[in-house]
Design an enzyme around this catalytic site. Structure first.
Site, PDB file in Angstrom:
ATOM      1  N   LEU A   1      36.458  31.404  44.211  1.00  0.00           N
ATOM      2  CA  LEU A   1      36.486  31.740  42.778  1.00  0.00           C
ATOM      3  C   LEU A   1      37.867  31.351  42.260  1.00  0.00           C
ATOM      4  CD1 LEU A   1      34.937  35.347  42.565  1.00  0.00           C
ATOM      5  CD2 LEU A   1      33.906  33.223  41.752  1.00  0.00           C
ATOM      6  N   ASP A   2      37.959  31.054  40.975  1.00  0.00           N
ATOM      7  CA  ASP A   2      39.261  30.745  40.374  1.00  0.00           C
ATOM      8  C   ASP A   2      40.147  31.987  40.380  1.00  0.00           C
ATOM      9  OD1 ASP A   2      38.250  28.249  39.800  1.00  0.00           O
ATOM     10  OD2 ASP A   2      37.650  28.809  37.760  1.00  0.00           O
ATOM     11  N   ILE A   3      41.449  31.768  40.207  1.00  0.00           N
ATOM     12  CA  ILE A   3      42.399  32.887  40.209  1.00  0.00           C
ATOM     13  C   ILE A   3      42.076  33.911  39.111  1.00  0.00           C
ATOM     14  CG2 ILE A   3      44.106  31.663  38.754  1.00  0.00           C
ATOM     15  CD1 ILE A   3      46.282  32.985  40.585  1.00  0.00           C
TER      16      ILE A   3
END
Ligand code: URA
Length: 229
Positions: A100-102
């Site tokens: 997942l993105d930050i």
């Protein structure tokens, strides 16, 4: 599994220590000394080090409720990673099955079973992932039909596979996609002239995020959850 890896997973030895111990003839498999670190060993085999029997390495499977601001990487020189959240032995043997993105939150699967994670992430398996998406602008009927039909993302030549949408409110929807392209959800909405302001993964395949896990919390998967994937 390679014998040196087996030793690393079942003892506190580093890979180079394991290799030199194996070369020194101190490790036996099924009663016979094996001196090649790269030899393949069955995880069920009887492996001894200096005559002590090693317990076979068990693959581990966890679900994490990823919080904001943590990177989905196993190592990062400057930022906290999802593995930093794990307080388990041999944490460095773990890896992430689908990032997942930050600035995204929610379900992340973490394991040391490479075959299992490959089944989840291999594009050919089309594993569905459901996200709760919060948008900057209300969702329009054209956007719903665009998502359902498939979209051409910036810089790509192949449209996305049809997504399914369940509208929760004007700005919130549940989106299920069966691919895992780079920043896919954000880019899908950008292609439609909208913008994602919050993205939370609720499920992967048949496995849903345990709602009792606080952000940053994790737990082992149950046998039937591992088998779901
Ligand atoms: N799609 C995105 O854009 N970001 C994520 O973190 C996951 C899917």
């Amino acid at each position: 599994m390679r014998l040196d890896r087996y030793l690393c997973q079942t003892t506190d030895l580093t890979r180079s220590q394991a290799r030199s111990i194996i070369r020194g003839g101190r490790v036996s498999v099924g009663g016979a000394p094996v001196t090649q670190p790269a030899s393949q060993v069955d995880v069920q085999a009887e492996v001894t080090l200096d005559d002590s029997l090693l317990s076979p390495p068990l693959p581990r499977y966890f679900m994490l409720n990823k919080p904001l601001g943590v990177v989905c990487a196993t190592r990062d020189p400057s930022q906290r990673t999802v593995l930093d959240l794990f307080d388990v032995p041999k944490r460095n043997a773990l890896h992430i099955a689908g990032r997942l993105d930050i600035d995204s939150t929610g379900l992340v699967l973490v394991t040391d079973d490479g075959q299992w994670s490959h089944r989840i992430t291999a594009p050919s398996n089309h594993c569905p992932k459901t996200y709760r998406v919060t948008l900057a602008e209300p969702l329009t009927a054209e956007q719903v039909s665009g998502l359902g039909a498939g979209l051409l993302l910036k810089g790509e030549s192949k449209p996305t596979k049809p997504a399914t949408i369940e509208k929760v409110s004007e700005l919130v929807l549940l989106l299920t996609i069966t691919e895992g392209r780079y920043h896919q959800v954000k880019r899908m909405f950008a292609a439609l002239g909208n913008r994602v302001v919050a993205l939370h993964r609720l499920s992967i395949g048949g496995l849903s995020l345990d709602q009792s896990l606080v952000p940053g919390g994790y737990r082992s998967l149950k046998r039937q959850e591992i088998e779901l994937l």
